[in-house]
Motif scaffolding. Sequence first.
Motif, PDB file in Angstrom:
ATOM      1  N   GLY A  20     -51.681 -40.160   4.182  1.00 60.53           N
ATOM      2  CA  GLY A  20     -50.657 -40.689   5.077  1.00 60.53           C
ATOM      3  C   GLY A  20     -49.833 -41.800   4.439  1.00 60.53           C
ATOM      4  N   THR A  21     -50.454 -42.548   3.509  1.00 63.39           N
ATOM      5  CA  THR A  21     -49.741 -43.627   2.812  1.00 63.39           C
ATOM      6  C   THR A  21     -48.595 -43.065   1.984  1.00 63.39           C
ATOM      7  N   ILE A  22     -48.826 -41.898   1.398  1.00 65.42           N
ATOM      8  CA  ILE A  22     -47.758 -41.258   0.616  1.00 65.42           C
ATOM      9  C   ILE A  22     -46.536 -41.056   1.496  1.00 65.42           C
ATOM     10  N   PHE A  23     -46.780 -40.575   2.708  1.00 66.06           N
ATOM     11  CA  PHE A  23     -45.663 -40.234   3.590  1.00 66.06           C
ATOM     12  C   PHE A  23     -45.069 -41.449   4.306  1.00 66.06           C
ATOM     13  N   ARG A  24     -45.687 -42.589   4.164  1.00 68.98           N
ATOM     14  CA  ARG A  24     -45.058 -43.831   4.622  1.00 68.98           C
ATOM     15  C   ARG A  24     -43.994 -44.284   3.624  1.00 68.98           C
ATOM     16  N   HIS A  25     -44.210 -43.901   2.376  1.00 68.23           N
ATOM     17  CA  HIS A  25     -43.287 -44.309   1.314  1.00 68.23           C
ATOM     18  C   HIS A  25     -42.261 -43.228   0.970  1.00 68.23           C
ATOM     19  N   PHE A  26     -42.637 -41.968   1.182  1.00 65.03           N
ATOM     20  CA  PHE A  26     -41.772 -40.844   0.837  1.00 65.03           C
ATOM     21  C   PHE A  26     -41.797 -39.824   1.966  1.00 65.03           C
ATOM     22  N   LYS A  27     -40.632 -39.265   2.274  1.00 64.75           N
ATOM     23  CA  LYS A  27     -40.559 -38.286   3.361  1.00 64.75           C
ATOM     24  C   LYS A  27     -41.347 -37.018   3.041  1.00 64.75           C
ATOM     25  N   THR A  28     -41.201 -36.550   1.800  1.00 64.00           N
ATOM     26  CA  THR A  28     -41.830 -35.295   1.380  1.00 64.00           C
ATOM     27  C   THR A  28     -42.243 -35.412  -0.083  1.00 64.00           C
ATOM     28  N   LYS A  29     -42.970 -34.426  -0.553  1.00 66.22           N
ATOM     29  CA  LYS A  29     -43.314 -34.360  -1.980  1.00 66.22           C
ATOM     30  C   LYS A  29     -42.032 -34.184  -2.802  1.00 66.22           C
ATOM     31  N   ASP A  30     -41.074 -33.441  -2.267  1.00 67.89           N
ATOM     32  CA  ASP A  30     -39.777 -33.288  -2.942  1.00 67.89           C
ATOM     33  C   ASP A  30     -39.079 -34.628  -3.119  1.00 67.89           C
ATOM     34  N   ASP A  31     -39.244 -35.520  -2.146  1.00 67.43           N
ATOM     35  CA  ASP A  31     -38.652 -36.862  -2.224  1.00 67.43           C
ATOM     36  C   ASP A  31     -39.266 -37.646  -3.382  1.00 67.43           C
ATOM     37  N   ILE A  32     -40.559 -37.454  -3.612  1.00 69.26           N
ATOM     38  CA  ILE A  32     -41.215 -38.097  -4.766  1.00 69.26           C
ATOM     39  C   ILE A  32     -40.592 -37.581  -6.055  1.00 69.26           C
ATOM     40  N   PHE A  33     -40.433 -36.277  -6.143  1.00 76.75           N
ATOM     41  CA  PHE A  33     -39.850 -35.643  -7.325  1.00 76.75           C
ATOM     42  C   PHE A  33     -38.441 -36.181  -7.580  1.00 76.75           C
ATOM     43  N   LEU A  34     -37.633 -36.236  -6.536  1.00 71.68           N
ATOM     44  CA  LEU A  34     -36.271 -36.764  -6.663  1.00 71.68           C
ATOM     45  C   LEU A  34     -36.292 -38.206  -7.154  1.00 71.68           C
ATOM     46  N   THR A  35     -37.183 -39.016  -6.605  1.00 68.28           N
ATOM     47  CA  THR A  35     -37.282 -40.418  -7.019  1.00 68.28           C
ATOM     48  C   THR A  35     -37.641 -40.523  -8.496  1.00 68.28           C
ATOM     49  N   LEU A  36     -38.584 -39.702  -8.947  1.00 65.57           N
ATOM     50  CA  LEU A  36     -38.975 -39.720 -10.358  1.00 65.57           C
ATOM     51  C   LEU A  36     -37.808 -39.338 -11.267  1.00 65.57           C
ATOM     52  N   VAL A  37     -37.086 -38.290 -10.909  1.00 62.01           N
ATOM     53  CA  VAL A  37     -35.951 -37.848 -11.723  1.00 62.01           C
ATOM     54  C   VAL A  37     -34.847 -38.910 -11.716  1.00 62.01           C
ATOM     55  N   THR A  38     -34.593 -39.501 -10.567  1.00 60.11           N
ATOM     56  CA  THR A  38     -33.583 -40.566 -10.471  1.00 60.11           C
ATOM     57  C   THR A  38     -33.970 -41.763 -11.333  1.00 60.11           C
ATOM     58  N   ASN A  39     -35.251 -42.118 -11.303  1.00 57.81           N
ATOM     59  CA  ASN A  39     -35.724 -43.243 -12.126  1.00 57.81           C
ATOM     60  C   ASN A  39     -35.557 -42.952 -13.618  1.00 57.81           C
ATOM     61  N   VAL A  40     -35.853 -41.722 -14.026  1.00 54.21           N
ATOM     62  CA  VAL A  40     -35.683 -41.340 -15.434  1.00 54.21           C
ATOM     63  C   VAL A  40     -34.211 -41.454 -15.814  1.00 54.21           C
ATOM     64  N   LYS A  41     -33.338 -40.934 -14.972  1.00 56.32           N
ATOM     65  CA  LYS A  41     -31.890 -41.004 -15.252  1.00 56.32           C
ATOM     66  C   LYS A  41     -31.433 -42.450 -15.389  1.00 56.32           C
ATOM     67  N   ASN A  42     -31.822 -43.292 -14.451  1.00 59.30           N
ATOM     68  CA  ASN A  42     -31.399 -44.697 -14.480  1.00 59.30           C
ATOM     69  C   ASN A  42     -31.941 -45.418 -15.705  1.00 59.30           C
ATOM     70  N   GLN A  43     -33.200 -45.161 -16.052  1.00 62.30           N
ATOM     71  CA  GLN A  43     -33.799 -45.814 -17.219  1.00 62.30           C
ATOM     72  C   GLN A  43     -33.150 -45.332 -18.503  1.00 62.30           C
ATOM     73  N   LEU A  44     -32.840 -44.048 -18.588  1.00 61.52           N
ATOM     74  CA  LEU A  44     -32.173 -43.504 -19.761  1.00 61.52           C
ATOM     75  C   LEU A  44     -30.827 -44.189 -19.981  1.00 61.52           C
ATOM     76  N   ILE A  45     -30.031 -44.273 -18.936  1.00 61.34           N
ATOM     77  CA  ILE A  45     -28.714 -44.903 -19.054  1.00 61.34           C
ATOM     78  C   ILE A  45     -28.861 -46.370 -19.463  1.00 61.34           C
ATOM     79  N   SER A  46     -29.790 -47.061 -18.848  1.00 59.93           N
ATOM     80  CA  SER A  46     -30.028 -48.467 -19.178  1.00 59.93           C
ATOM     81  C   SER A  46     -30.464 -48.633 -20.631  1.00 59.93           C
TER      82      SER A  46
END
Length: 194
Positions: free
Chosen positions: A36-62
Amino acid sequence: MKRDIILDTAARLFAERGFSNTPTSLLAREAGVAEGTIFRHFKTKDDIFLTLVTNVKNQLISDIEKYLEVRTPESSMEKVVSIIKSFYVFVKKNNMEFCLIFRDAPTRYGHRNDNVFLQIQQIYSYLTEYLTQALEEGKQDGSIRSALNTKDTAGMVVSLVVGLVRAMHFGFVEPSDDVLRSVIDNIRHMLTCE
C-alpha cells in the motif's frame, strides 16, 4: 525517503527481471515497505516506470551540461565529440537505468502520445538539437564542412551513438574505448571531409 527506496528498488528489479516480471508485491518486499505504501507514492506501477525514465532523462541532460561546462571545448568539433563522449559515459555509468529504456520501454510503450515515449523522445530531441547547434557553430568557425545539412547529420549521429550503446548493452558489440574512439574518428572524418 521511502519514495526513493521504492524507485531504487524498482530500477534494480525492472533491470534484473523486466517490468512485466516484477509484481508490486515483490517490489514492496524488496523495498521493505507495505504494498500500500507504493501506491501512496505512485498511482500505478506504470507511474513508477515513467518516473524512472523521466529521472534518467533529467540526469542525462544535467550531466551533459555539466560535462561541457567543465570541459569547455575549444572548437565546435570538440563540442560534438564532447556531447558524444558524455552520452556514452552516462549510459555506461547508468547501465541499469538504461536497461529500462533499451529493453522495456520499446516493448511496453510504443504509442506516440504515451508519456514514457515522450520522455524518451525528449532525450533524442535534446541530443539532436544540441548537436545541430554545435554543427551550425562548426560551419561558422570552419571546424565543420560548410555543405553539411546540420539537422539531418545531427539526427544520424544521434542514431549512430544510441545504436552503438544499445548494441553494447545487449552484448552485440564489446564495450571498449577503442570502439568509441573509432566511432568518433569516423564522425570527425564525415564532418570535415568535402
